[in-house]
Design a protein around this motif. Structure first.
Motif, PDB file in Angstrom:
ATOM      1  N   GLU A  37       3.704  37.940   5.205  1.00  0.00           N
ATOM      2  CA  GLU A  37       2.836  37.411   4.159  1.00  0.00           C
ATOM      3  C   GLU A  37       1.410  37.903   4.345  1.00  0.00           C
ATOM      4  OE1 GLU A  37       3.425  33.219   4.468  1.00  0.00           O
ATOM      5  OE2 GLU A  37       5.160  33.207   3.094  1.00  0.00           O
ATOM      6  N   ARG A  38       0.967  37.972   5.573  1.00  0.00           N
ATOM      7  CA  ARG A  38      -0.388  38.449   5.849  1.00  0.00           C
ATOM      8  C   ARG A  38      -0.556  39.923   5.492  1.00  0.00           C
ATOM      9  NH1 ARG A  38      -3.178  39.537  11.419  1.00  0.00           N
ATOM     10  NH2 ARG A  38      -5.306  39.779  10.715  1.00  0.00           N
ATOM     11  N   LEU A  39       0.436  40.740   5.862  1.00  0.00           N
ATOM     12  CA  LEU A  39       0.379  42.160   5.535  1.00  0.00           C
ATOM     13  C   LEU A  39       0.447  42.377   4.027  1.00  0.00           C
ATOM     14  CD1 LEU A  39       2.738  43.530   8.331  1.00  0.00           C
ATOM     15  CD2 LEU A  39       0.270  43.933   8.154  1.00  0.00           C
ATOM     16  N   THR A  40       1.307  41.613   3.367  1.00  0.00           N
ATOM     17  CA  THR A  40       1.446  41.735   1.920  1.00  0.00           C
ATOM     18  C   THR A  40       0.152  41.344   1.218  1.00  0.00           C
ATOM     19  OG1 THR A  40       3.824  41.270   2.070  1.00  0.00           O
ATOM     20  CG2 THR A  40       2.777  41.003  -0.077  1.00  0.00           C
ATOM     21  N   ALA A  41      -0.480  40.261   1.694  1.00  0.00           N
ATOM     22  CA  ALA A  41      -1.742  39.821   1.094  1.00  0.00           C
ATOM     23  C   ALA A  41      -2.832  40.869   1.270  1.00  0.00           C
ATOM     24  CB  ALA A  41      -2.179  38.491   1.719  1.00  0.00           C
ATOM     25  N   ALA A  42      -2.762  41.595   2.391  1.00  0.00           N
ATOM     26  CA  ALA A  42      -3.742  42.647   2.658  1.00  0.00           C
ATOM     27  C   ALA A  42      -3.355  43.968   1.990  1.00  0.00           C
ATOM     28  CB  ALA A  42      -3.897  42.847   4.161  1.00  0.00           C
ATOM     29  N   ARG A  43      -2.227  43.973   1.273  1.00  0.00           N
ATOM     30  CA  ARG A  43      -1.724  45.147   0.564  1.00  0.00           C
ATOM     31  C   ARG A  43      -1.425  46.311   1.507  1.00  0.00           C
ATOM     32  NH1 ARG A  43      -5.127  45.292  -5.194  1.00  0.00           N
ATOM     33  NH2 ARG A  43      -4.554  43.146  -5.821  1.00  0.00           N
ATOM     34  N   VAL A  44      -0.930  45.968   2.685  1.00  0.00           N
ATOM     35  CA  VAL A  44      -0.502  46.980   3.652  1.00  0.00           C
ATOM     36  C   VAL A  44       0.980  47.264   3.402  1.00  0.00           C
ATOM     37  CG1 VAL A  44      -0.168  47.527   6.088  1.00  0.00           C
ATOM     38  CG2 VAL A  44      -2.180  46.211   5.368  1.00  0.00           C
ATOM     39  N   PRO A  45       1.354  48.491   3.079  1.00  0.00           N
ATOM     40  CA  PRO A  45       2.765  48.812   2.849  1.00  0.00           C
ATOM     41  C   PRO A  45       3.595  48.564   4.111  1.00  0.00           C
ATOM     42  CG  PRO A  45       1.348  50.579   2.056  1.00  0.00           C
ATOM     43  CD  PRO A  45       0.480  49.669   2.879  1.00  0.00           C
ATOM     44  N   ILE A  46       4.798  48.026   3.942  1.00  0.00           N
ATOM     45  CA  ILE A  46       5.662  47.737   5.071  1.00  0.00           C
ATOM     46  C   ILE A  46       7.060  48.288   4.822  1.00  0.00           C
ATOM     47  CG2 ILE A  46       4.399  45.660   5.746  1.00  0.00           C
ATOM     48  CD1 ILE A  46       6.579  43.997   4.381  1.00  0.00           C
ATOM     49  N   GLY A  47       7.818  48.412   5.899  1.00  0.00           N
ATOM     50  CA  GLY A  47       9.188  48.884   5.774  1.00  0.00           C
ATOM     51  C   GLY A  47       9.962  48.628   7.051  1.00  0.00           C
ATOM     52  N   ILE A  48      11.249  48.916   6.989  1.00  0.00           N
ATOM     53  CA  ILE A  48      12.149  48.747   8.131  1.00  0.00           C
ATOM     54  C   ILE A  48      12.761  50.097   8.482  1.00  0.00           C
ATOM     55  CG2 ILE A  48      14.340  47.732   8.896  1.00  0.00           C
ATOM     56  CD1 ILE A  48      13.714  45.305   7.150  1.00  0.00           C
ATOM     57  N   VAL A  49      12.816  50.395   9.779  1.00  0.00           N
ATOM     58  CA  VAL A  49      13.493  51.586  10.285  1.00  0.00           C
ATOM     59  C   VAL A  49      14.458  51.108  11.368  1.00  0.00           C
ATOM     60  CG1 VAL A  49      13.255  53.812  11.415  1.00  0.00           C
ATOM     61  CG2 VAL A  49      11.478  53.032   9.838  1.00  0.00           C
ATOM     62  N   SER A  50      15.749  51.281  11.139  1.00  0.00           N
ATOM     63  CA  SER A  50      16.722  50.665  12.043  1.00  0.00           C
ATOM     64  C   SER A  50      17.945  51.542  12.263  1.00  0.00           C
ATOM     65  CB  SER A  50      17.178  49.319  11.454  1.00  0.00           C
ATOM     66  OG  SER A  50      18.159  48.716  12.258  1.00  0.00           O
ATOM     67  N   ASN A  51      18.442  51.519  13.495  1.00  0.00           N
ATOM     68  CA  ASN A  51      19.751  52.098  13.783  1.00  0.00           C
ATOM     69  C   ASN A  51      20.800  51.068  13.377  1.00  0.00           C
ATOM     70  OD1 ASN A  51      18.566  54.389  14.817  1.00  0.00           O
ATOM     71  ND2 ASN A  51      18.905  53.854  16.962  1.00  0.00           N
ATOM     72  N   PHE A  52      21.290  51.201  12.171  1.00  0.00           N
ATOM     73  CA  PHE A  52      22.187  50.179  11.608  1.00  0.00           C
ATOM     74  C   PHE A  52      23.008  50.831  10.509  1.00  0.00           C
ATOM     75  CE2 PHE A  52      21.228  45.546  12.452  1.00  0.00           C
ATOM     76  CZ  PHE A  52      22.477  45.050  12.143  1.00  0.00           C
ATOM     77  N   ASP A  53      24.124  50.213  10.173  1.00  0.00           N
ATOM     78  CA  ASP A  53      24.874  50.641   8.998  1.00  0.00           C
ATOM     79  C   ASP A  53      24.590  49.669   7.857  1.00  0.00           C
ATOM     80  OD1 ASP A  53      26.458  48.398   9.601  1.00  0.00           O
ATOM     81  OD2 ASP A  53      27.907  49.602  10.714  1.00  0.00           O
ATOM     82  N   ASP A  54      25.446  49.646   6.843  1.00  0.00           N
ATOM     83  CA  ASP A  54      25.135  48.848   5.657  1.00  0.00           C
ATOM     84  C   ASP A  54      25.241  47.342   5.870  1.00  0.00           C
ATOM     85  OD1 ASP A  54      24.496  51.082   4.256  1.00  0.00           O
ATOM     86  OD2 ASP A  54      26.282  51.105   2.984  1.00  0.00           O
ATOM     87  N   LEU A  55      25.734  46.906   7.031  1.00  0.00           N
ATOM     88  CA  LEU A  55      25.695  45.483   7.349  1.00  0.00           C
ATOM     89  C   LEU A  55      24.263  44.959   7.306  1.00  0.00           C
ATOM     90  CD1 LEU A  55      26.999  42.832   8.408  1.00  0.00           C
ATOM     91  CD2 LEU A  55      26.651  43.740  10.727  1.00  0.00           C
ATOM     92  N   LEU A  56      23.306  45.817   7.633  1.00  0.00           N
ATOM     93  CA  LEU A  56      21.906  45.388   7.626  1.00  0.00           C
ATOM     94  C   LEU A  56      21.508  44.811   6.271  1.00  0.00           C
ATOM     95  CD1 LEU A  56      19.080  45.162   8.833  1.00  0.00           C
ATOM     96  CD2 LEU A  56      18.682  47.547   8.183  1.00  0.00           C
ATOM     97  N   PHE A  57      21.957  45.423   5.190  1.00  0.00           N
ATOM     98  CA  PHE A  57      21.550  44.966   3.865  1.00  0.00           C
ATOM     99  C   PHE A  57      22.143  43.592   3.548  1.00  0.00           C
ATOM    100  CE2 PHE A  57      21.164  49.551   3.945  1.00  0.00           C
ATOM    101  CZ  PHE A  57      19.869  49.717   3.480  1.00  0.00           C
ATOM    102  N   ASP A  58      23.343  43.326   4.057  1.00  0.00           N
ATOM    103  CA  ASP A  58      23.933  41.991   3.893  1.00  0.00           C
ATOM    104  C   ASP A  58      23.127  40.951   4.667  1.00  0.00           C
ATOM    105  OD1 ASP A  58      25.978  43.058   2.347  1.00  0.00           O
ATOM    106  OD2 ASP A  58      27.312  43.349   4.063  1.00  0.00           O
ATOM    107  N   ILE A  59      22.693  41.311   5.872  1.00  0.00           N
ATOM    108  CA  ILE A  59      21.882  40.390   6.682  1.00  0.00           C
ATOM    109  C   ILE A  59      20.531  40.151   6.017  1.00  0.00           C
ATOM    110  CG2 ILE A  59      20.714  40.076   8.904  1.00  0.00           C
ATOM    111  CD1 ILE A  59      23.005  41.703  10.173  1.00  0.00           C
TER     112      ILE A  59
END
Length: 231
Positions: free
Chosen positions: A116-138
């Motif tokens: 929420e703090r990063l979003t309020a500051a308009r800092v772009p965020i993302g996820i980089v993970s060694n994972f398969d499509d189970l990640l999207f379900d989680i």
């Protein structure tokens, strides 16, 4: 520095299985009448995961369950659990089903306030993970999906951390320069090793004090990042 963007690892950084994998395996063994302590399982888990790798790139749920059952079976053998192979296999399959259930994952309490703090500051965020499509379900189940417009996985990109390529793909996706991007993760090898090699500002999150000798930048809570990202 004030970052152009902040990227996060997923499991162990934003969320975790509750109870953790060693406890799941130990309790599953106990239900089958066998004793296998969580610390012993954790040692085996770290060894097997560090040598054979984690089953993160299965193409479908059935393959994923099979891969995780094989992984857990190897962990049980590593612990020296004395049981017939068929019993170890039943324990492994039951534990795999629990591990792969998205409803069993919980977001760490420091995650939402930081996002929420990063979003309020308009800092772009993302996820980089060694994972398969189970990640999207989680991510869907935990509510994190709506907070992260950018999610890159090893399965979809074909690049596995600590390979620099997946980090550079992510910085381009959020519109940030690598040297002006923070990467937060809980693994010294795949997260810190990969991020630093790719030119990002790597910060190790060590909530449980497992890496006392790590000499790089380290935090015990995402909220400690206020010293790094500014006000």
């Amino acid at each position: 520095m004030n970052p152009d963007g902040v990227l996060f690892d997923a499991a162990g950084t934003l969320f975790d299985l509750m109870p953790p994998i060693p406890d799941v395996i130990a309790s599953t063994a106990e239900r089958h009448g066998l004793s296998c302590s969580p610390p012993r399982v954790e040692l085996a888990l770290n060894h097997i995961g560090g040598t054979l790798g984690w089953p993160d790139d299965a193409p479908d749920p059935r393959s994923r369950t099979r891969a995780w059952a094989t992984f857990v079976h190897s962990i049980l053998k590593e612990t020296g659990l004395e049981a017939p192979s068929i019993t170890r296999q039943r324990i492994a399959e039951a534990a795999a089903i629990t591990i792969l259930e998205p409803a069993n994952y919980r977001v760490f309490p420091d995650v939402i306030p930081m996002i929420e703090r990063l979003t309020a500051a308009r800092v772009p965020i993302g996820i980089v993970s060694n994972f398969d499509d189970l990640l999207f379900d989680i991510l869907d189940h935990t509510g994190l999906a709506k907070l992260f417009p950018t999610v890159l996985t090893s399965y979809r990109t074909g690049s596995v951390k600590p390979d620099s390529r997946i980090f550079h793909l992510a910085t381009r996706a959020i519109g940030a320069e690598p040297e002006a991007t923070y990467y937060i993760g809980d693994s010294i090898y795949s997260d810190m090793g990969g991020a630093l090699k790719a030119g990002l500002h790597g910060v190790l999150i060590d909530r449980d004090g497992r890496h006392p000798t790590y000499s790089g930048e380290k935090i015990t809570s995402l909220m400690n990042l206020h010293m790094s990202i500014g006000s």
